[in-house]
Design an enzyme around this catalytic site. Structure first.
Site, PDB file in Angstrom:
ATOM      1  N   HIS A   1     -28.596  82.477  44.483  1.00  0.00           N
ATOM      2  CA  HIS A   1     -27.665  83.288  45.486  1.00  0.00           C
ATOM      3  C   HIS A   1     -27.506  82.618  46.612  1.00  0.00           C
ATOM      4  CE1 HIS A   1     -31.055  85.737  46.505  1.00  0.00           C
ATOM      5  NE2 HIS A   1     -30.189  86.431  47.535  1.00  0.00           N
TER       6      HIS A   1
ATOM      7  N   HIS B   1     -27.656  83.773  49.764  1.00  0.00           N
ATOM      8  CA  HIS B   1     -28.173  84.308  50.882  1.00  0.00           C
ATOM      9  C   HIS B   1     -29.115  83.141  51.481  1.00  0.00           C
ATOM     10  CE1 HIS B   1     -27.865  88.777  50.130  1.00  0.00           C
ATOM     11  NE2 HIS B   1     -26.878  88.418  50.838  1.00  0.00           N
TER      12      HIS B   1
ATOM     13  N   ASP C   1     -31.959  82.998  52.608  1.00  0.00           N
ATOM     14  CA  ASP C   1     -33.449  82.656  52.439  1.00  0.00           C
ATOM     15  C   ASP C   1     -33.599  82.306  51.188  1.00  0.00           C
ATOM     16  OD1 ASP C   1     -32.152  85.204  51.680  1.00  0.00           O
ATOM     17  OD2 ASP C   1     -34.035  86.171  51.758  1.00  0.00           O
ATOM     18  N   HIS C   2     -32.508  81.768  50.394  1.00  0.00           N
ATOM     19  CA  HIS C   2     -32.529  81.326  49.201  1.00  0.00           C
ATOM     20  C   HIS C   2     -31.695  79.916  49.037  1.00  0.00           C
ATOM     21  CE1 HIS C   2     -34.290  84.893  47.047  1.00  0.00           C
ATOM     22  NE2 HIS C   2     -33.596  85.550  48.123  1.00  0.00           N
TER      23      HIS C   2
ATOM     24  N   HIS D   1     -27.037  92.488  43.265  1.00  0.00           N
ATOM     25  CA  HIS D   1     -27.366  92.239  44.657  1.00  0.00           C
ATOM     26  C   HIS D   1     -26.363  91.759  45.341  1.00  0.00           C
ATOM     27  CE1 HIS D   1     -29.806  90.938  47.774  1.00  0.00           C
ATOM     28  NE2 HIS D   1     -29.486  89.497  47.437  1.00  0.00           N
TER      29      HIS D   1
ATOM     30  N   ASP E   1     -33.398  87.636  44.157  1.00  0.00           N
ATOM     31  CA  ASP E   1     -33.141  89.286  44.545  1.00  0.00           C
ATOM     32  C   ASP E   1     -32.279  89.780  43.117  1.00  0.00           C
ATOM     33  OD1 ASP E   1     -34.111  89.495  47.269  1.00  0.00           O
ATOM     34  OD2 ASP E   1     -32.483  88.263  47.984  1.00  0.00           O
TER      35      ASP E   1
ATOM     36  N   GLU F   1     -38.536  89.117  42.384  1.00  0.00           N
ATOM     37  CA  GLU F   1     -38.427  89.616  43.864  1.00  0.00           C
ATOM     38  C   GLU F   1     -39.159  90.954  43.861  1.00  0.00           C
ATOM     39  OE1 GLU F   1     -36.897  88.599  46.510  1.00  0.00           O
ATOM     40  OE2 GLU F   1     -37.152  90.186  47.543  1.00  0.00           O
TER      41      GLU F   1
HETATM   42 ZN   LIG Z   1     -30.411  88.006  48.908  1.00  0.00          ZN
END
Ligand SMILES: [Zn+2]
Length: 326
Positions: A87, A89, A91-92, A176, A197, A222
């Site tokens: 996704h 975000h 951090d991904h 999410h 997530d 996750e």
């Molecule tokens: Zn996320």
């Protein structure tokens, strides 16, 4: 943290280790921390990088996964069969432009259509804040982001993608945030799922995660809030609405700082619904430019319809009137 499955029986038998179904997992981030999600899994000889995230808490080399551990000689195309992003975000996906444009990975990259649409907005916003406002050293340029996204292959949910003659992947709805997916990967008779997530509780603009009944050799999941007990959604929403209503009823103004992608849309729908029920006509405004483009993506995707029931927005999305007052 290399791990292997199906090896112990062979090892305990004291025989030469022939591991026809060995699975090796190299965790480059988010192993025992939040942020920088990146797991490189070798399954029946195929090597997949799941997520390519950035750690928001560091400004030094710890910000990115240590890619030299994937290919010490720098031959990332030879070392990996594909990259899969769950996704948008950071951090991904935050390290992806660095990995493709600076490290030179040229192989296939997969993500869902909404993730492909929204990831560049997140990356550019991050770049602007870090470089233009905070004066940090530039890690990747606007062009790098655009060039990186051109290499991305967008996939539909539940679409079986044949990466090559042996490796297939499939995305499943993760809730999410819009476009978030869990990925199934299969090589020969071995299979795994990597979740990123996911959310099992539906909210107003997204449904709950859904996946088929699958036979797996490995699940990487996750677990950030796995042990956190929260107040019920109903209680939290009610407290929020009461506080907002009390303030505007007294002639006040309410400023709500929130994440621009996902959270802003959810709060708008919550407020829009409450406004309608209570017959309130106090205007609601967006101040974040970042919130508008996701609304367009949501709206456009709704207009073109869904290929599968319960897909990206659980088929129930409506554009709240407050979205139009920005
Ligand atoms: Zn996320």
């Amino acid at each position: 943290m290399p791990t292997q499955t199906r090896a112990p029986q062979l090892a305990s038998a004291g025989k030469a280790l022939l591991l026809p179904m060995a699975i090796d997992c190299l965790v480059l981030g988010a192993g025992q921390e939040v942020g920088k999600s990146c797991a490189v899994v070798t399954i029946n000889g195929k090597r997949i990088m799941f997520d390519c995230g950035m750690h928001m808490g560091y400004l030094d080399r710890r910000r990115y996964p240590d890619f030299s551990r994937v290919a010490p000689d720098g031959d990332f195309d030879g070392a990996l069969d594909c990259v899969v992003i769950t996704h948008f975000h950071l951090d991904h996906v935050g390290a992806l432009p660095y990995f493709t444009e600076v490290c030179g990975y040229r192989g296939p990259i997969y993500m869902t259509y909404p993730t492909k649409a929204l990831a560049p907005l997140m990356l550019e916003d991050y770049r602007k804040v870090m470089v233009e406002r905070r004066g940090e050293e530039e890690q990747f340029t606007t062009e790098n982001i655009a060039d990186c996204m051109k290499k991305v292959i967008a996939v539909d949910l539940k679409q079986t993608v044949q990466v090559d003659s042996e490796l297939q992947i499939r995305a499943y709805y993760a809730g999410h945030v819009i476009g978030a997916a869990m990925f199934y990967a299969k090589v020969g008779d071995s299979a795994l799922v990597y979740t990123g997530d996911y959310n099992m509780t539906p909210d107003r603009h997204l449904g709950a995660a859904q996946i088929d009944r699958l036979q797996l050799d490995l699940l990487i999941t996750e677990s950030t809030y796995a042990t956190t007990v929260r107040d019920s959604k109903y209680t939290r929403e009610r407290e929020f609405l009461m506080a907002v209503h009390k303030c505007v009823a007294g002639g006040g103004k309410v400023l709500i700082p929130t994440f621009a992608l996902g959270r802003a849309q959810e709060l708008c729908m919550l407020l829009d619904d409450y406004w309608e029920r209570m017959n309130l006509n106090v205007p609601i405004y967006f101040s974040a430019v970042m919130s508008l483009r996701p609304c367009t993506v949501l709206h456009d995707t709704c207009k073109v319809g869904f290929k599968h029931e319960g897909e990206y927005y659980n088929g129930c999305y409506k554009l709240p009137t407050c979205f139009l007052t920005a």
